[in-house]
Design an enzyme around this catalytic site. Structure first.
Site, mmCIF file in Angstrom:
data_model
loop_
_atom_site.group_PDB
_atom_site.id
_atom_site.type_symbol
_atom_site.label_atom_id
_atom_site.label_comp_id
_atom_site.label_asym_id
_atom_site.label_seq_id
_atom_site.Cartn_x
_atom_site.Cartn_y
_atom_site.Cartn_z
ATOM 1 N N GLU A 35 0.879 -1.268 -0.072
ATOM 2 C CA GLU A 35 0.043 -0.033 -0.021
ATOM 3 C C GLU A 35 0.977 1.187 0.091
ATOM 4 O O GLU A 35 1.737 1.530 0.685
ATOM 5 C CB GLU A 35 -0.838 -0.024 1.053
ATOM 6 C CG GLU A 35 -1.834 1.036 1.027
ATOM 7 C CD GLU A 35 -2.854 1.191 2.386
ATOM 8 O OE1 GLU A 35 -2.710 0.070 3.400
ATOM 9 O OE2 GLU A 35 -3.668 2.067 2.590
ATOM 10 N N ARG A 260 5.091 -13.120 9.317
ATOM 11 C CA ARG A 260 5.836 -11.875 9.214
ATOM 12 C C ARG A 260 7.263 -11.763 9.991
ATOM 13 O O ARG A 260 7.553 -12.332 10.737
ATOM 14 C CB ARG A 260 5.075 -10.654 9.819
ATOM 15 C CG ARG A 260 3.718 -10.070 9.485
ATOM 16 C CD ARG A 260 3.215 -9.285 10.419
ATOM 17 N NE ARG A 260 3.495 -7.921 9.980
ATOM 18 C CZ ARG A 260 2.657 -7.280 8.887
ATOM 19 N NH1 ARG A 260 1.668 -7.919 8.424
ATOM 20 N NH2 ARG A 260 3.071 -5.879 8.933
ATOM 21 N N LYS A 270 4.457 0.551 9.904
ATOM 22 C CA LYS A 270 4.353 1.688 9.221
ATOM 23 C C LYS A 270 3.842 2.906 10.129
ATOM 24 O O LYS A 270 4.272 3.990 10.166
ATOM 25 C CB LYS A 270 3.545 1.700 7.955
ATOM 26 C CG LYS A 270 4.140 1.244 6.765
ATOM 27 C CD LYS A 270 3.582 1.357 5.350
ATOM 28 C CE LYS A 270 3.391 0.026 4.675
ATOM 29 N NZ LYS A 270 2.425 0.088 3.984
HETATM 30 P P1 ATP Z 1 2.546 -2.402 8.044
HETATM 31 O O1 ATP Z 1 1.780 -3.150 9.207
HETATM 32 O O2 ATP Z 1 3.815 -1.974 8.440
HETATM 33 O O3 ATP Z 1 1.566 -1.135 7.728
HETATM 34 P P2 ATP Z 1 1.198 -3.723 5.819
HETATM 35 O O4 ATP Z 1 1.081 -5.100 5.938
HETATM 36 O O5 ATP Z 1 0.291 -2.924 5.998
HETATM 37 O O6 ATP Z 1 2.678 -3.237 6.803
HETATM 38 P P3 ATP Z 1 1.691 -3.409 2.974
HETATM 39 O O7 ATP Z 1 2.155 -2.256 2.309
HETATM 40 O O8 ATP Z 1 0.165 -3.660 3.007
HETATM 41 O O9 ATP Z 1 2.039 -3.185 4.675
HETATM 42 O O10 ATP Z 1 2.446 -4.548 2.723
HETATM 43 C C1 ATP Z 1 2.734 -5.139 1.646
HETATM 44 C C2 ATP Z 1 3.084 -6.541 1.688
HETATM 45 O O11 ATP Z 1 4.396 -6.792 2.436
HETATM 46 C C3 ATP Z 1 2.013 -7.443 2.293
HETATM 47 O O12 ATP Z 1 1.977 -8.737 1.427
HETATM 48 C C4 ATP Z 1 2.475 -7.674 3.557
HETATM 49 O O13 ATP Z 1 1.981 -8.767 4.124
HETATM 50 C C5 ATP Z 1 4.011 -7.751 3.328
HETATM 51 N N1 ATP Z 1 4.533 -7.418 4.713
HETATM 52 C C6 ATP Z 1 4.292 -6.335 5.336
HETATM 53 N N2 ATP Z 1 5.032 -6.197 6.649
HETATM 54 C C7 ATP Z 1 5.816 -7.384 6.467
HETATM 55 C C8 ATP Z 1 6.580 -8.027 7.472
HETATM 56 N N3 ATP Z 1 7.097 -7.384 8.670
HETATM 57 N N4 ATP Z 1 6.894 -9.120 7.272
HETATM 58 C C9 ATP Z 1 6.894 -9.842 6.142
HETATM 59 N N5 ATP Z 1 5.938 -9.423 5.041
HETATM 60 C C10 ATP Z 1 5.693 -8.271 5.245
HETATM 61 MG MG MG Z 2 -1.621 -3.465 4.601
#
Ligand code: ATP
Ligand code: MG
Length: 555
Positions: A35, A260, A270
């Site tokens: 995102e 994760r 984030k």
């Molecule tokens: P955050 O919780 O930091 O906002 P998010 O999952 O909302 O992270 P996205 O931009 O939606 O962030 O993530 C893009 C991709 O990266 C998704 O498929 C998500 O599952 C993966 N991802 C995000 N954080 C991690 C992590 N700590 N370990 C592995 N994969 C991750």
């Molecule tokens: Mg997300």
């Protein structure tokens, strides 16, 4: 590790993909779906390496898809930074897509759901929806709007799109099962009204699809075969499958979840990273202490080290916290192999070599990499006045201190043996100059007569060096799990940055390009920063120390 002759370890997703490819013939298609609401962090690197890496390994393709369905939080700045980060990590996407590319298709699919009686417009407000949803132990209740006619639903949904209602007044919901043990299946919302400006579609839409609805259909539109996501989506998989089954999309990707990445001494959310930036605890998203890809890059972490780390930690179904020392060791290994060696004195004290001719400068051969002679040599200037590290001298040497002390002889790396004859102090007792003599027979640091010295120290020529600034970075947090407390700022490491404004580096560093890594002999690995100091000095960031100093502290 740089000569990659290891076979990748067999984690369950790799095994699953391999088995699927043995059963049927198809092109593996994956996607990385960030995102664009912030900069990518080391956790995202795990997902990038998995999605792009596995596609590469099995001759498949991986798309970069921006999941841009929350217009208020998203921005073009993040889109650009994410593209840059993915490329910098060494990957190239097959196609670049945005979920917003599919808004019209998603809308048409929603019409289809209404037409087959599987979606309805609900007038309950957010609080009421929550109340009707029930709990983990109690079933939910049907919305009073659940049995609207298809005609009425079509009319209302079109009017939602046309902007006839206020935000929160109505939502479109899937008609599944309010008594499902899985709360995600209790008539989840598919569309909400939002009068927000979108960074790509501007004001064209005032209804926006929910993540769970947009994601599976976007995957299906792109022909994704394996939709890899993190464990928190496991309970959403039945909804993912329900939407695609109900719509009978031509393609039905398999969602597979993995744990994760969470690292100790770091935060990888984030929201928390936004907090660090917005409250000025760090100097922007690319502050070298940040766990963002931009920060790691500026810190000097090579992309190969990050890829190696992601491979080493593997892919599992179990959440765990990884020791950040594992990442730092991957960085050390990569830099040990590739970074040229140079000399830089960080905390200088002057040494005058009394028997060395005044006004003479000579050039001494220095190896660029003692373990890799093929990387050649350079020359470093030497003259009567040099600098050494303050720490490399002790007036009253402690036991096991083998470096310079009154009356003692040491080797100056690549240069000569010197013996300390005197010290000069200022009125407060501070040593301001060390006097030595040198042995001309020891040029190149070689002993002419088998005489041994215990210490070898680095140095910089006083008149022919480059004055540089060194930023000594350390971990941003001083507790292993900063996110455990609501206030992450309580565990910020007050010593995470030490600025050393007057360091003497050998002149070869004048050619350093931003991003170029070096080993400063005996000190650590450093990289030239992307910007110079205010006074025009080159700035070098400490990437990592030569050894893990934290491991010792925690014993
Ligand atoms: P955050 O919780 O930091 O906002 P998010 O999952 O909302 O992270 P996205 O931009 O939606 O962030 O993530 C893009 C991709 O990266 C998704 O498929 C998500 O599952 C993966 N991802 C995000 N954080 C991690 C992590 N700590 N370990 C592995 N994969 C991750
Ligand atoms: Mg997300």
């Amino acid at each position: 590790m740089t000569e990659d002759n290891t076979t990748p370890s067999n984690h369950f997703i790799r095994n699953r993909v391999r088995a699927d490819l043995e059963k049927n013939s198809f092109t593996l298609m994956t996607r990385f779906p960030p995102e664009p609401n912030g900069y990518l962090h080391i956790g995202h690197a795990k997902s990038i390496c998995l999605n792009f890496g596995i596609a590469q390994e099995f001759n498949g393709q991986c798309n970069l898809r921006f999941d841009d369905t929350n217009p208020e939080k998203e921005d073009e700045e993040y889109v650009e930074s994410i593209k840059h980060d993915v490329e910098w990590l060494g990957y190239q996407w097959h196609n670049l897509f945005f979920a917003s590319d599919y808004y019209e298709q998603l809308y048409q699919y929603a019409i289809k759901l209404i037409e087959i009686g599987k979606a309805y417009v609900c007038d309950l407000n957010a609080d009421q929806i929550r109340e009707y949803r029930g709990t983990l132990t109690e079933p939910g209740k049907d919305s009073p709007y659940r049995n609207r006619s298809i005609e009425e639903n079509l009319d209302l949904f079109q009017r939602m799109r046309a902007g006839e209602f206020q935000e929160g007044e109505r939502v479109l919901r899937a008609k599944i099962d309010m008594a499902s043990p899985n709360i995600n299946m209790r008539d989840p919302s598919l569309y909400r009204i939002k009068y927000a400006h979108h960074h790509r579609t501007a004001d064209e839409w005032c209804i926006y699809p929910m993540y769970d609805y947009a994601h599976c259909i976007s995957d299906a539109i792109e022909g994704i075969t394996h939709s890899l996501c993190t464990l928190e989506f496991e309970d959403h998989r039945p909804l993912y499958d329900w939407i695609l089954d109900t719509l009978e999309t031509p393609c039905h990707p398999q969602q597979i979840e993995f744990a994760r990445l969470s690292l100790d001494y770091t935060v990888t959310s984030k929201r928390k990273l936004h907090q660090l930036v917005n409250d000025n605890h760090v100097d922007g998203w690319d502050d070298p202490r940040m766990p963002t890809i931009a920060g790691l890059r500026r810190r000097g972490y090579p992309p190969a080290a990050i890829r190696d780390f992601c491979e080493r930690i593997g892919i599992t179904k179990k959440d765990s916290q990884i020791d950040v020392g594992v990442l730092e060791n991957c960085v050390r290994e990569e830099l040990d192999h590739n970074a040229p060696r140079v000399m830089c004195v960080l905390n200088p004290v002057k040494v005058v070599i009394e028997n060395y001719p005044e006004n003479q400068t000579e050039q001494l051969d220095a190896s660029n990499h003692p373990k890799r002679p093929e990387l050649g040599k350079r020359q470093v200037p030497f003259s009567r006045e040099i600098f050494i590290e303050r720490d490399d001298f002790m007036e009253k040497p402690a036991k096991k201190f083998f470096r310079l002390a009154p009356g003692r002889e040491v080797r100056l790396r690549y240069a000569y043996y010197v013996t300390c004859t005197d010290i000069i102090k200022d009125e407060t007792g501070n040593i301001i100059e060390i006097r030595c003599t040198y042995d001309p027979e020891t040029r190149g640091g070689k002993s002419p007569d088998g005489r041994k010295v215990k210490g070898t120290i680095h140095w910089a020529c006083a008149n022919n060096s480059l004055l540089v600034q060194v930023n000594s970075y350390d971990r941003l947090f001083n507790t292993a799990n900063p996110a455990a407390s609501e206030d992450i700022t309580a565990s910020l490491n007050p010593n995470s940055l030490e600025v050393l404004p007057q360091c003497y580096a050998e002149p070869s560093l004048a050619d350093a390009k931003p991003g170029q890594a070096y080993q400063f002999e005996r000190s650590g690995y450093y990289v030239r920063d992307s910007s110079d100091g205010a006074d025009g000095k080159l700035v070098f960031n400490r990437t990592v120390t030569l050894r893990d100093t934290w491991a010792k502290l925690n014993k």
